[in-house]
Design a protein around this motif. Structure first.
Motif, PDB file in Angstrom:
ATOM      1  N   MET A   1      57.805  60.843  -8.108  1.00 38.52           N
ATOM      2  CA  MET A   1      57.968  60.019  -7.567  1.00 38.52           C
ATOM      3  C   MET A   1      57.798  59.051  -7.438  1.00 38.52           C
ATOM      4  N   THR A   2      58.284  58.038  -6.906  1.00 41.41           N
ATOM      5  CA  THR A   2      58.145  56.075  -6.420  1.00 41.41           C
ATOM      6  C   THR A   2      57.913  55.937  -5.753  1.00 41.41           C
ATOM      7  N   MET A   3      56.547  55.055  -6.005  1.00 38.43           N
ATOM      8  CA  MET A   3      55.420  54.743  -5.004  1.00 38.43           C
ATOM      9  C   MET A   3      56.062  53.351  -4.723  1.00 38.43           C
ATOM     10  N   ILE A   4      55.656  53.233  -3.523  1.00 38.60           N
ATOM     11  CA  ILE A   4      56.204  51.802  -2.620  1.00 38.60           C
ATOM     12  C   ILE A   4      55.198  51.416  -2.146  1.00 38.60           C
ATOM     13  N   THR A   5      54.746  49.925  -2.436  1.00 42.44           N
ATOM     14  CA  THR A   5      53.638  49.199  -2.936  1.00 42.44           C
ATOM     15  C   THR A   5      54.201  47.742  -1.675  1.00 42.44           C
ATOM     16  N   GLN A   6      52.985  47.084  -1.550  1.00 41.45           N
ATOM     17  CA  GLN A   6      53.494  46.044  -0.778  1.00 41.45           C
ATOM     18  C   GLN A   6      54.538  44.917  -1.073  1.00 41.45           C
ATOM     19  N   GLU A   7      53.733  44.994  -3.290  1.00 38.12           N
ATOM     20  CA  GLU A   7      54.884  43.403  -3.502  1.00 38.12           C
ATOM     21  C   GLU A   7      56.210  44.062  -3.542  1.00 38.12           C
ATOM     22  N   LYS A   8      56.473  45.072  -3.575  1.00 37.30           N
ATOM     23  CA  LYS A   8      58.058  45.136  -3.924  1.00 37.30           C
ATOM     24  C   LYS A   8      58.483  45.528  -2.170  1.00 37.30           C
ATOM     25  N   PHE A   9      57.595  46.013  -1.250  1.00 40.52           N
ATOM     26  CA  PHE A   9      58.359  45.639  -0.202  1.00 40.52           C
ATOM     27  C   PHE A   9      58.751  44.091   0.346  1.00 40.52           C
ATOM     28  N   SER A  11      59.079  41.780  -1.441  1.00 40.91           N
ATOM     29  CA  SER A  11      60.386  41.072  -2.792  1.00 40.91           C
ATOM     30  C   SER A  11      61.566  41.494  -2.385  1.00 40.91           C
ATOM     31  N   GLY A  12      61.294  42.284  -1.028  1.00 41.09           N
ATOM     32  CA  GLY A  12      63.287  42.582  -0.713  1.00 41.09           C
ATOM     33  C   GLY A  12      63.694  43.632  -1.253  1.00 41.09           C
ATOM     34  N   LEU A  13      62.679  44.747  -2.616  1.00 40.75           N
ATOM     35  CA  LEU A  13      63.291  45.114  -3.459  1.00 40.75           C
ATOM     36  C   LEU A  13      63.520  46.628  -2.749  1.00 40.75           C
ATOM     37  N   MET A  14      62.549  47.031  -1.703  1.00 40.48           N
ATOM     38  CA  MET A  14      62.795  48.029  -0.672  1.00 40.48           C
ATOM     39  C   MET A  14      62.128  47.618   0.654  1.00 40.48           C
ATOM     40  N   LYS A  15      62.733  48.807   1.458  1.00 38.80           N
ATOM     41  CA  LYS A  15      62.551  48.160   3.336  1.00 38.80           C
ATOM     42  C   LYS A  15      61.777  49.477   3.263  1.00 38.80           C
ATOM     43  N   LEU A  16      60.695  49.107   4.403  1.00 41.27           N
ATOM     44  CA  LEU A  16      60.047  50.176   5.014  1.00 41.27           C
ATOM     45  C   LEU A  16      60.095  51.357   4.793  1.00 41.27           C
ATOM     46  N   PRO A  17      59.391  52.123   4.287  1.00 44.43           N
ATOM     47  CA  PRO A  17      59.980  53.581   4.461  1.00 44.43           C
ATOM     48  C   PRO A  17      60.678  54.015   5.177  1.00 44.43           C
ATOM     49  N   ALA A  18      61.538  55.412   5.108  1.00 39.84           N
ATOM     50  CA  ALA A  18      62.427  55.664   6.487  1.00 39.84           C
ATOM     51  C   ALA A  18      61.524  56.636   7.099  1.00 39.84           C
TER      52      ALA A  18
END
Length: 308
Positions: A1-9, A11-18
């Motif tokens: 399971m991939t952890m969604i961190t503030q750093e990734k969010f 940096s633009g690597l991840m969007k706010l979770p669905a």
């Protein structure tokens, strides 16, 4: 399971979770509600705390009133309410809240406040006056209060207990290890003591608290503070995802976005511990669908709260 961190969010690597997606709010209803609050010189925590559920709740004509002004004497690192020199007490505020409750046709109202360490009773009297004003104008309305800790002053706690709202809520906010950095002007054990004291003062009132997840705690620490709350007499618990109000250094960053499955695990653990109601999910806030939590809890203890 991939952890969604503030750093990734960030940096633009991840969007706010669905799972944070919501329907577009009814802007006409929001404008109408704001107009009523401004004309009555009232504050809502919905706006001051940048609550993500504002559109959902206001669509239903539900809001959480914030009394004692819009400036807090404390500067908790998760909160977007301005901190600084507090406002003068508005002696018409209790009646204005009561009038707004009647105009909105509410069945259930939540009243909260900023912290007011500058007042002798720290605002307990204004809470009691507001409860009294609502009861005189709309006696059928059920009332929940979400209070600061009043520095655990016995007189202040008794004033509020004697006013007998249906639910008294005080938020523990976070786990013991993180409490000094999250709430630097509060004390973890003092908050537990306040909840425990209310349980002793009035056993016909539901005692409620709330936790934020995603600040850097572990699941084990979440479970541990839930146990502490239950031992203190807390009956209703809400758990939600922390979202940083700004990227200002004053506000703590999000360390992780907790997945819905973890929130469901917290809920199940809470029910096993004996909480009469647990609302747990990414978008859950302490006052979110508060009436449903009260009704669910009431259904679990019909005899004890038969006259509530």
């Amino acid at each position: 399971m991939t952890m969604i961190t503030q750093e990734k969010f960030d940096s633009g690597l991840m969007k706010l979770p669905a799972w944070f997606r919501q329907e577009i709010p009814d802007m006409q209803k929001i404008r109408a509600m704001k107009g009523l609050f401004r004309s009555s010189r009232l504050h809502t925590v919905c706006e001051s705390a940048n609550c993500p559920n504002m559109g959902t709740c206001w669509k239903q004509g539900v809001a959480t009133f914030m009394i004692l002004g819009g400036t807090c004497t404390r500067a908790c690192r998760f909160c977007s309410v301005p901190a600084g020199r507090p406002d003068l007490i508005d002696h018409e505020e209790p009646q204005n809240v009561a009038l707004a409750v009647k105009q909105l046709g509410l069945r259930y109202v939540v009243v909260t406040s900023v912290a007011r360490d500058d007042i002798e009773d720290e605002g307990a009297g204004q809470f009691a006056r507001t409860i009294g004003a609502i009861r005189r104008l709309t006696p059928e309305v059920k009332i929940e209060v979400l209070i600061p800790d009043f520095s655990a002053k016995e007189g202040s706690l008794k004033i509020l207990s004697d006013a007998a709202p249906e639910v008294i809520s005080h938020n523990i906010e976070t786990v013991r290890r993180l409490a000094p950095s999250v709430r630097p002007q509060a004390l973890h054990d003092r908050s537990l003591g306040v909840l425990r004291r209310f349980r002793g003062l009035n056993n016909r009132v539901f005692i409620k608290s709330s936790l934020m997840a995603g600040i850097g705690e572990t699941d084990e620490e979440i479970i541990e503070v839930m146990k502490e709350l239950r031992e203190a007499g807390c009956q209703i618990l809400t758990i939600g995802q922390y979202l940083a109000p700004t990227r200002n250094k004053r506000h703590l960053p999000v360390v992780r976005f907790v997945e819905p499955e973890a929130f469901e695990m917290y809920r199940q653990k809470g029910l096993e511990m004996g909480f009469v109601h647990v609302e747990s999910g990414p978008l859950v806030r302490s006052s979110y669908i508060a009436e449903q939590g009260y009704q669910a809890a009431l259904g679990r203890l019909p005899a004890r709260h038969a006259t509530v």
